[in-house]
Each structure stands twice: as structure tokens, then as C-alpha cells.
Design an enzyme around this catalytic site. Structure first.
Site, PDB file in Angstrom:
ATOM      1  CG  HIS A 191      20.244 -36.850  -5.090  1.00 34.59           C
ATOM      2  ND1 HIS A 191      20.718 -38.099  -4.738  1.00 34.59           N
ATOM      3  CD2 HIS A 191      21.334 -36.067  -5.266  1.00 34.59           C
ATOM      4  CE1 HIS A 191      22.048 -38.051  -4.686  1.00 34.59           C
ATOM      5  NE2 HIS A 191      22.441 -36.831  -5.007  1.00 34.59           N
ATOM      6  NE  ARG A 224       4.688   1.649   0.061  1.00 35.29           N
ATOM      7  CZ  ARG A 224       5.766   1.414   0.786  1.00 35.29           C
ATOM      8  NH1 ARG A 224       6.942   1.729   0.306  1.00 35.29           N
ATOM      9  NH2 ARG A 224       5.684   0.862   1.970  1.00 35.29           N
ATOM     10  CE  LYS A 258      11.535  -2.681  -5.324  1.00 34.03           C
ATOM     11  NZ  LYS A 258      12.275  -3.722  -6.047  1.00 34.03           N
ATOM     12  CE  LYS A 275      14.729 -10.266 -10.107  1.00 35.67           C
ATOM     13  NZ  LYS A 275      14.411 -10.845  -8.835  1.00 35.67           N
ATOM     14  CD1 TRP A 312      -0.060  -6.299  -3.187  1.00 33.28           C
ATOM     15  CD2 TRP A 312      -0.403  -6.944  -1.072  1.00 33.28           C
ATOM     16  NE1 TRP A 312       0.237  -7.636  -3.092  1.00 33.28           N
ATOM     17  CE2 TRP A 312       0.035  -8.067  -1.809  1.00 33.28           C
ATOM     18  CE3 TRP A 312      -0.691  -7.113   0.280  1.00 33.28           C
ATOM     19  CZ2 TRP A 312       0.203  -9.323  -1.246  1.00 33.28           C
ATOM     20  CZ3 TRP A 312      -0.525  -8.372   0.848  1.00 33.28           C
ATOM     21  CH2 TRP A 312      -0.081  -9.456   0.082  1.00 33.28           C
ATOM     22  CD  GLU A 360       9.840 -10.971  -8.817  1.00 32.48           C
ATOM     23  OE1 GLU A 360      11.047 -10.750  -8.822  1.00 32.48           O
ATOM     24  OE2 GLU A 360       9.078 -10.502  -7.957  1.00 32.48           O
ATOM     25  CB  CYS A 374      -0.957   0.067   1.171  1.00 26.24           C
ATOM     26  SG  CYS A 374      -2.107  -1.299   1.252  1.00 26.24           S
ATOM     27  CG  ASN A 384       1.189   0.023   4.405  1.00 31.82           C
ATOM     28  OD1 ASN A 384       0.845  -1.098   4.048  1.00 31.82           O
ATOM     29  ND2 ASN A 384       2.455   0.394   4.488  1.00 31.82           N
ATOM     30  N   GLY A 385      -0.960  -1.747   6.357  1.00 31.53           N
ATOM     31  CA  GLY A 385      -0.689  -2.649   7.475  1.00 31.53           C
ATOM     32  C   GLY A 385      -1.915  -3.489   7.804  1.00 31.53           C
ATOM     33  CD  GLU A 421      17.291 -12.927  -7.889  1.00 28.81           C
ATOM     34  OE1 GLU A 421      16.756 -13.479  -6.918  1.00 28.81           O
ATOM     35  OE2 GLU A 421      16.951 -11.804  -8.297  1.00 28.81           O
TER      36      GLU A 421
HETATM   37  O1  M6R Z   1      12.841  -5.020   0.307  1.00 33.46           O
HETATM   38  P1  M6R Z   1      13.414  -6.399   0.534  1.00 33.46           P
HETATM   39  O2  M6R Z   1      14.758  -6.557  -0.081  1.00 33.46           O
HETATM   40  O3  M6R Z   1      13.403  -6.798   1.971  1.00 33.46           O
HETATM   41  O4  M6R Z   1      12.417  -7.360  -0.227  1.00 33.46           O
HETATM   42  C1  M6R Z   1      12.575  -8.751  -0.150  1.00 33.46           C
HETATM   43  C2  M6R Z   1      11.749  -9.456  -1.193  1.00 33.46           C
HETATM   44  O5  M6R Z   1      10.392  -9.170  -1.011  1.00 33.46           O
HETATM   45  C3  M6R Z   1      12.154  -9.056  -2.624  1.00 33.46           C
HETATM   46  O6  M6R Z   1      13.504  -9.286  -2.850  1.00 33.46           O
HETATM   47  C4  M6R Z   1      11.321  -9.848  -3.648  1.00 33.46           C
HETATM   48  O7  M6R Z   1      11.625 -11.194  -3.580  1.00 33.46           O
HETATM   49  C5  M6R Z   1      11.561  -9.299  -5.055  1.00 33.46           C
HETATM   50  N1  M6R Z   1      10.314  -8.926  -5.654  1.00 33.46           N
HETATM   51  C6  M6R Z   1      12.176 -10.265  -5.979  1.00 33.46           C
HETATM   52  O8  M6R Z   1      12.423  -9.713  -7.234  1.00 33.46           O
END
Ligand code: M6R
Length: 623
Positions: free
Chosen positions: A515, A27, A618, A496, A76, A499, A2, A102-103, A492
Site C-alpha cells: 500500500h 541518564r 535512559k 533498535k 541531559w 537508536e 539527568c 532534574n526536570g 522493535e
Molecule cells: O522506562 P520506560 O520503559 O518507560 O522507557 C520507555 C522508552 O523510553 C524506552 O523503551 C526507549 O524506547 C528505549 N530506549 C528503547 O530501546
């Protein structure tokens, strides 16, 4: 999660609030809404499900009255689906008070029942609406007591004392003209100070085009904003402590700058982000100077265990850091996803160094993990990209990454700078504890100093990767394999792709494949393999070459990422992506980049919104 904006000043509030929301849309983008104080002494509210663009379209067709005081929200969803009714602001007191949030208010169900018993009609499924009604009750009580003037900040303090959970709240009231109040507990909120105008937001990006003077608030504080000033108190009305700071980037850093997506811009910014993160951390003698760490050398010498906590991409940076920390310092290092950490009763004491890695500095899982660590007596070092955020503030020490604002939900430049920061911390521990000689440290620093140039070089050779990505838009699944530090890089790469392209993607340690997961290999399945340098630990290299042959023998289409001059992989690569030669431990700095480009291009080919993938936000400020 949010985005929240508040404004009091001379400009049309709606313009300021909407432009702030545009910058905060990363956000959350399930719905958006605004409220402005009208010249007639009322409140005008507009809100709409879906992206901010939906709200803007509605406002173009049905404009709100002009006003110079306003609040706004981009959501969000947590409590209640992304509908018009659940969109913020929520109103109470027959529309006299409007609130954005927010929260999560954990005791909202009980508060809601109590309000209903007192005759309030709540019309949404959100936890937020209870706050609007509680504020209305509190302000009505003030007026009924005959004070004549309404003290919205005092009403907010009273309401906050009744709330459990994490929240940022911003409210405005028709009978408190020229005033916006806000409160925060465990959720982000910053104040922007202007000339004759003041701002509130979840993130400085919302007001950076108006002012770079910001205030970092403490926990459990209420702030009252008027044109003339900012007043901060705790939830009991005592003066609150806060820190003023100057934001060291400007509005252009938070704009796309000619790129179609923020993600593309942020990928391109990586050489500079890496260089900036190294800047000023090496003295004239080639020694590391991380004085900003603020942890005494005697404490660092006593450390007998390092534990890294982080989420998502930052967790992957932590996995890579483990290799560097253990290799350079010989201190045992554990890495754990922050959301699991405190629930397993981890063994921590004064000799444990906990490293919390977070781009946003607001990730609730990481924040809770670090609080738990500090309660157990451990020292906490934050690696963070966001000045003024909660995680560095609550840590014993911080090493800032200098990636600049990262807006795209998918983390790219923050990841590379987290890696740099982790390498610096590992080397620094080696320096302070004497486990590495000065010339060895200097040699790694010299190699790190080459990284910006090498990342730049990778970026100039990405067209074949983009072409390959486009050709795979219909693939059902992509696997990623790596060994040693290449294993977290594989994780990683898979994250990517998940998501951004919403595809099945998984990362594996290449040796683990036999395995079980090797059963997934079928004819034509794309498998990305991150190959370690043959010059470093040749045994690692030879093993992965065997792994490539194993999957190829079973029909996999191999996409091999290998350093220049590694000819051994050529016969087994259906597609070969070259990266510059680097020492084994530093290879993730260059090997990750093609995977970012691959995911971004594949998502684009599928027609997805690269900067705002579905269901995500984010900054994840709920557990
Ligand atoms: O702000 P942060 O680095 O704590 O966020 C952690 C994860 O939420 C963040 O890295 C998330 O996995 C990304 N969207 C990945 O691209």
C-alpha cells in the site's frame, strides 16, 4: 533524564559522588558537575560539558579540596545547550549555595525576570539557575532575621512552593555544614541509608556499592540529609510519609561484568531475566498466583476493556500483549503511545483496566497517562522493572518484572520480561474470568517455562548475525517486516537500529507494504522479515512467504528470521536466521533477540557508543 547524587558522611565526597555519577551516566551525558563543602567552610564547584570523563580529566588536573559532603549531576540538556556554563551545579549567593536539578521548572522565565529585577545576575540559559538564586535569597533572609543558624530545608520548602513543573533538586550551602537537602515533585529521587553516612540519588545504582537500604520518597517532599539521619517533610514542613525497602540486587548487577558494553551483558542476561520474572508466579497446582496485583477478582471480572499505555520499546511490548489479551480473554484491548493518550480525551470508566508498561517506572509520558486514567475512574496496573519508582507507586496494582538493573539506553532484557509479564497478566485474566481452562493455561505456562532455554539457544547461534551486521555497516536503510505479533517485533528491530546505528530503519506490517512502502525497495536494500510459525496459523505463514517473494522480485536482500524446520522460506532467504519452534503468540521472546544483536553489532561496526547513543537518555522524565 539527568542523574543526581548527594552525599553526607565520612568518605571523601568527591569519590562517592563521581562513582555514583558513573553509574548514573546512562541518564544523560551532555555535561557533568560536582560541588563539595570544603574544610574551610566554603563550596568548591567543578563542571564540564561532555561526558563525565571530561570532568574527571579536569579534576585530575585541577583537584578540588577534600570534603565529606557533596552533590553531583550528569545532564541531559533541556534548557540551554550542553555547555560548561549550562552544566550543573548552578550557584547562587556569591557561590555559597549550589544546586543540581532534574526536570523542568515551567515558570522559570517569570522567576528569572523577577530575580533580575531584584538585582540577581544569572549567567546560564538553564531553568535551574533560578533555584540557586531563590535559595540564596531565602537563606540570606534567614540569616538577616538573626536566627544565627541556617535552615536549608526550610529554605528549600519555601522555594519549592514557588515552583511549577517537575523537579528533583539537590542543594548544599557553605553555611550549613554537614547538610544536603533535596526536594522532589514528579521526578525520581531515592535516599540511601548508611552507617554514619547517607546518600541521595536519582536511582539506587548510584549508592548500591555503599548501602542496599533505601527510602522511597513521596511526591512534594523535602528531605534533609546529615551524617546522623534523614528527615522527610512535605513542602509545608509537616512530617512526610515514606517507605523503606531493601534493594534486592547488588553492585555487581550494575557493572559490565567483563562485557564491553552493558547492552551486550543485558542481552546475555535475558534467559535469567525471563526465568526470574516467571519465578514464584505459578503455584503447585499449576495455577497462576498473581496476588501481588492487589486488584480484587470481582473487579477483574467486570473489566470490559483493556488499554495499554507505554513508550518506545515498552509500547512494542504492549502491542504484542494486545494479541495475547484479546486471544486468551476476549476482552477488547487498545494500545496507545502514552504521550498521545490523554490529549485525545480517551473513553475510560471503572470497567477499564489500563496497563502502564515501563522499565524505569519514571517515564513522564506514561506517568501522565496513568494519572489521567485514574482521574477517569479506570483501574491502573503497572508492569515495571524498578522497585520504588513513581509509576508503580501511583498505580492500583503492580506486576514487577525481574530483569535486574538495565543500564544500556537501548532496552533489551526489560523488553523480554515485559512480554513475560504481559503474557502472565493475560493468562491471569483468562483464569479469573474463566475464559481459559486450567489445563490450557498450564500448557502456556509450560511453554513459557521453556523460553529461558530457547533464548539461551538463540544466543549461542548469533555469530552469523553479527557477521551480517558488520557487512551492512554502510547500508543507507534497513526495513523490517512482520505479521501478527511479528509486526511489533519488526517495529522493535527498527527502533533498535535507529537508536543505536543512527540509520534509517522502519518496521512495517508485511501486508501493508504493497500500500505504499514497497516503493522504497531497490536493488540490494536489506529487508529483515520475521516469519510466523508455519505450524500455528499457516495462513499467516503462507502470506508472509508471498510478501518475501514480492520484495525479492524487486531487488531486496532478504534477511529471514524463521523457526527451525520451516523449509518453505529457504529458497527466498538471502540470509536465514533460525529460531526455536514456539507457539505463535510466544515467538517474540525468541525472534527479538537476533534483532537486538544485529543492531548492537552494526552500531559497534560504525564506531558508535552502544550504551549511550547520541541525544538519548535512559529514563525520560520530561514530557
Ligand atoms: O522506562 P520506560 O520503559 O518507560 O522507557 C520507555 C522508552 O523510553 C524506552 O523503551 C526507549 O524506547 C528505549 N530506549 C528503547 O530501546
Amino acid at each position: 533524564m539527568c542523574g543526581i547524587v548527594g552525599y553526607v558522611g565520612e568518605q571523601p565526597a568527591l569519590d562517592v559522588v563521581l562513582s555514583g555519577l558513573r553509574r548514573l551516566e546512562y541518564r544523560g551525558y551532555d555535561s557533568a558537575g560536582v560541588a563539595v563543602q570544603t574544610p574551610e567552610g566554603g563550596l568548591a564547584v567543578a563542571k564540564k560539558a561532555g561526558k563525565l570523563a571530561n570532568l574527571e580529566k579536569m579534576l585530575a588536573e585541577q583537584p578540588l579540596p577534600e570534603g565529606t559532603v557533596g552533590i553531583g549531576h550528569t545532564r541531559w540538556a533541556t534548557h540551554g545547550g550542553p555547555t560548561d556554563a549550562n552544566a550543573h551545579p548552578h550557584v547562587g549567593g556569591a557561590g555559597k549555595v549550589a544546586v543540581v536539578h532534574n526536570g523542568i521548572i515551567e515558570n522559570f522565565a517569570r522567576l528569572r525576570v523577577d530575580l533580575a529585577e531584584r538585582g540577581h545576575l544569572l549567567t546560564s540559559e538553564t531553568d535551574t539557575e533560578v533555584v540557586a538564586h531563590l535559595l540564596a535569597e531565602a537563606t540570606d533572609a534567614q540569616l538577616a532575621a538573626g536566627s544565627g543558624t541556617l535552615d536549608l530545608a526550610e529554605a528549600m520548602r519555601g522555594v519549592c512552593r514557588k515552583l511549577d513543573g517537575a523537579f528533583t533538586l539537590v542543594a548544599t550551602h557553605a553555611d550549613a555544614p554537614g547538610v544536603v537537602v533535596a526536594a522532589r515533585r514528579n521526578s525520581p529521587l531515592v535516599v540511601g541509608r548508611g552507617e554514619g553516612e547517607n546518600f541521595l540519588a536519582s536511582d539506587v545504582a548510584a549508592f548500591i556499592e555503599h548501602t542496599r537500604e533505601a527510602i522511597e520518597l513521596g511526591q512534594d517532599q523535602v528531605v534533609e540529609l546529615t551524617r546522623e539521619g534523614v528527615t522527610v517533610t512535605d513542602f509545608h514542613g509537616n512530617p512526610g510519609e515514606y517507605r523503606e525497602y531493601h534493594v534486592d540486587w547488588d553492585a555487581s548487577a550494575a557493572e559490565k561484568g567483563g562485557y564491553d558494553y552493558f547492552m551486550l551483558k543485558e542481552i546475555a542476561e535475558q534467559p535469567k531475566a525471563v526465568a526470574d520474572t516467571l519465578l514464584g508466579r505459578i503455584d503447585a497446582n499449576g495455577s497462576l498466583t498473581l496476588d501481588e496485583l492487589r486488584i480484587d477478582h470481582s473487579v477483574l471480572r467486570e473489566i470490559d476493556k483493556v488499554v495499554i499505555v507505554a513508550c518506545g520499546t515498552a509500547f512494542h511490548a504492549g502491542l504484542i500483549a494486545k494479541y495475547a489479551i484479546e486471544h486468551w480473554t476476549r476482552i477488547p484491548c487498545e494500545v496507545e503511545v502514552a504521550s498521545e493518550f490523554r490529549y485525545r480525551d480517551p473513553i475510560l470508566d471503572q470497567q477499564t483496566l489500563v496497563i502502564a508498561i515501563s522499565q524505569s517506572g519514571e517515564t513522564m509520558d506514561t506517568l501522565m497517562a496513568l494519572r489521567h486514567a485514574r482521574e477517569q475512574g479506570a483501574k491502573v496496573l503497572a508492569i515495571c522493572n524498578t522497585n520504588g519508582s513513581t509509576i508503580p507507586r501511583e498505580s492500583d496494582a503492580v506486576l514487577y518484572t525481574h530483569a535486574g538493573p538495565e543500564v544500556a539506553v537501548a532496552s533489551t532484557k526489560a523488553f523480554l520480561t515485559q512480554l513475560v509479564a504481559c503474557y502472565l497478566v493475560a493468562l491471569y485474566l483468562g483464569q479469573v474470568r474463566g475464559t481459559k481452562w486450567g489445563d490450557e493455561i498450564f500448557e502456556v505456562i509450560r511453554q513459557l517455562a521453556d523460553a529461558p532455554k530457547q533464548v539461551e539457544q538463540v544466543l549461542t547461534t548469533m555469530e552469523p548475525v553479527r557477521e551480517l551486521a558488520r557487512s551492512l555497516a554502510d547500508a543507507k536503510s534497513v526495513l523490517f517486516l512482520g505479521r501478527h505479533v511479528g509486526y511489533p517485533v519488526a517495529l522493535e528491530g527498527a527502533l533498535k537500529l535507529k537508536e543505536l546505528a543512527y540509520m534509517h530503519a522502519e518496521g512495517f506490517a508485511a501486508g501493508e507494504l504493497k500500500h505504499g512502502p514497497i516503493a522504497l525497495i531497490e536493488e540490494g536494500l536489506p529487508v529483515v522479515v520475521v516469519v510466523p510459525s508455519p505450524r500455528g496459523r499457516s495462513v499467516l505463514h503462507d502470506k508472509i512467504v508471498s510478501n518475501i517473494q514480492e520484495i525479492r522480485a524487486r531487488g531486496a536482500r532478504t534477511l529471514v528470521i524463521a523457526e527451525e524446520g520451516d523449509d518453505a522460506v529457504v529458497p527466498y532467504a538471502d540470509h536465514l536466521v533460525r529460531i526455536p519452534q514456539t507457539p505463535t503468540l510466544l515467538q517474540p521472546l525468541v525472534a527479538t533477540v537476533p534483532l537486538q544483536v544485529f543492531a548492537c553489532e552494526l552500531a559497534t561496526a560504525k564506531g558508535h557508543e552502544v550504551d549511550q547513543p547520541r541525544n538519548l537518555a535512559k529514563s525520560v522524565t520530561v514530557e
